[in-house]
Design a protein around this motif. Structure first.
Motif, short mmCIF file in Angstrom:
data_model
loop_
_atom_site.label_atom_id
_atom_site.label_comp_id
_atom_site.label_asym_id
_atom_site.label_seq_id
_atom_site.Cartn_x
_atom_site.Cartn_y
_atom_site.Cartn_z
N LEU A 96 101.09 -32.10 4.76
CA LEU A 96 100.85 -31.19 5.78
C LEU A 96 102.11 -30.67 6.55
O LEU A 96 103.03 -31.22 6.34
CB LEU A 96 100.19 -31.85 6.99
N LEU A 97 102.20 -29.47 7.08
CA LEU A 97 103.28 -29.07 7.73
C LEU A 97 102.83 -28.75 9.34
O LEU A 97 101.71 -28.05 9.65
CB LEU A 97 103.77 -27.80 7.21
N LEU A 98 103.25 -29.26 10.33
CA LEU A 98 102.55 -29.43 11.72
C LEU A 98 103.54 -28.64 12.56
O LEU A 98 104.73 -29.24 12.72
CB LEU A 98 102.51 -30.85 12.23
N LYS A 168 98.61 -27.60 3.51
CA LYS A 168 98.22 -27.20 4.70
C LYS A 168 99.02 -26.91 5.85
O LYS A 168 99.79 -28.00 6.16
CB LYS A 168 96.92 -27.91 5.04
N LEU A 169 99.08 -25.89 6.39
CA LEU A 169 100.09 -25.54 7.59
C LEU A 169 99.12 -25.53 8.82
O LEU A 169 98.07 -24.67 8.69
CB LEU A 169 100.67 -24.53 7.38
N PHE A 170 99.47 -26.17 9.93
CA PHE A 170 98.56 -26.05 11.27
C PHE A 170 99.53 -25.54 12.23
O PHE A 170 100.55 -26.18 12.45
CB PHE A 170 98.04 -27.37 11.62
N MET A 171 99.29 -24.36 12.70
CA MET A 171 100.06 -23.63 13.64
C MET A 171 99.41 -23.35 14.96
O MET A 171 98.20 -23.24 15.08
CB MET A 171 100.47 -22.28 13.08
N SER A 172 100.27 -23.04 15.84
CA SER A 172 99.89 -22.58 17.32
C SER A 172 100.79 -21.36 17.56
O SER A 172 101.53 -21.29 16.77
CB SER A 172 99.86 -23.50 18.12
N ALA A 173 100.41 -20.64 18.45
CA ALA A 173 101.10 -19.55 18.96
C ALA A 173 100.86 -19.02 20.59
O ALA A 173 100.01 -19.73 21.04
CB ALA A 173 100.71 -18.30 18.38
N ASP A 174 101.80 -18.21 21.07
CA ASP A 174 101.47 -17.91 22.45
C ASP A 174 100.38 -16.78 22.54
O ASP A 174 99.89 -16.68 23.58
CB ASP A 174 102.88 -17.11 23.17
N GLY A 175 100.27 -16.23 21.37
CA GLY A 175 99.23 -14.93 21.29
C GLY A 175 98.82 -14.83 19.80
O GLY A 175 99.76 -14.97 19.28
N VAL A 176 97.61 -14.42 19.74
CA VAL A 176 97.08 -14.03 18.36
C VAL A 176 96.49 -12.53 18.33
O VAL A 176 95.53 -12.47 19.14
CB VAL A 176 96.13 -15.18 17.85
#
Length: 256
Positions: A96-98, A168-176
């Motif tokens: 995983l990439l977190l 698998k990569l699990f990402m977040s963001a300020d906006g989508v």
């Protein structure tokens, strides 16, 4: 409806996630040419940006970036539900990439339920949790410290990414935003996320409904490959529709 009032209503529609010309024509019962003129006017005034086939919302001024502590307390119960849904995408033995972020940190707290994982991360906040998990190999991506998000970035982190690949990569963001991708507070963050996407076979974005269609910042990470968006059911159909129309997006809505 007068032109000014219609354009104001159209701006609200774009901010709610209704971004393509065809849907805007149906919503306001006007011609395609009229919609395009209205969108062009709103873009000239800096309220939106034009995209192929429609538009995307833009915040005129960058919103103040929340600290990590503030993010952890904001909609924390919803983020826990999103993290649990993300865990369902992870199998024993995965690599995983977190990414950084409060929602991905919530996911890190659940990874002890899987065995034989190898987790790569630039997320300093997740390290204490990951270090306590038995049978989990952790590789930290070094680089420059970004204290606001407790993550690393820069050329050192980029160089590390060039030498790995993950399931698998699990990402977040300020906006989508469906047509534009992920927005971030800095160009360095946006570019590092782009590199992460290139190194992953599967990309999963965790974003609570408040972030959908919300261009909180001005730096963008496009997602050109297939990806999964996990969000909550508080967004409403209007905001979700923009993502449903994107063939590259698999939308997973968590009931809260």
């Amino acid at each position: 409806m007068k032109v000014a009032k219609r354009r104001s209503a159209m701006l609200e529609a774009v901010h709610s996630g209704i971004t393509d010309v065809e849907t805007l024509c149906e919503r306001f019962n006007i011609s395609e040419a009229t919609v395009r003129r209205d969108l062009a006017s709103l873009a000239d005034e800096g309220y939106i940006v034009r995209t192929y086939g429609g538009a995307a919302a833009v915040v005129g001024k960058r919103e103040p970036e929340l600290s990590l502590v503030q993010r952890q307390h904001e909609r924390g119960d919803i983020k826990a539900h999103l993290a649990l849904a993300a865990l369902g995408h992870i199998e024993d033995g995965d690599t995983l990439l977190l990414d950084g972020g409060s929602t991905t940190t919530a996911l890190a707290k659940l990874l002890g339920q899987r065995r034989g994982l190898h987790v790569f991360t630039n997320n300093l906040a997740a390290l204490p949790v990951l270090a306590a998990i038995q049978d989990c190999k952790v590789t930290f991506l070094g680089g420059d410290l970004r204290a606001a998000s407790m993550t690393t970035y820069g050329v050192t982190a980029q160089a590390a990414l060039e030498r790995l690949s993950v399931n698998k990569l699990f990402m977040s963001a300020d906006g989508v935003v469906a047509d534009l991708g992920l927005c971030e507070a800095s160009a360095e963050q946006a570019y590092l996320k782009e590199m992460m996407i290139r190194r992953a076979l599967h990309v999963v974005v965790l974003a609570d409904s408040s972030k959908l269609g919300n261009a909180r910042q001005q730096h963008w990470t496009p997602i050109l490959s297939q990806w999964t968006l996990i969000t909550d059911d508080q967004a409403g159909d209007d905001r979700l529709e923009a993502f449903k129309r994107r063939r590259a997006v698999t939308l997973e809505v968590v009931k809260i």
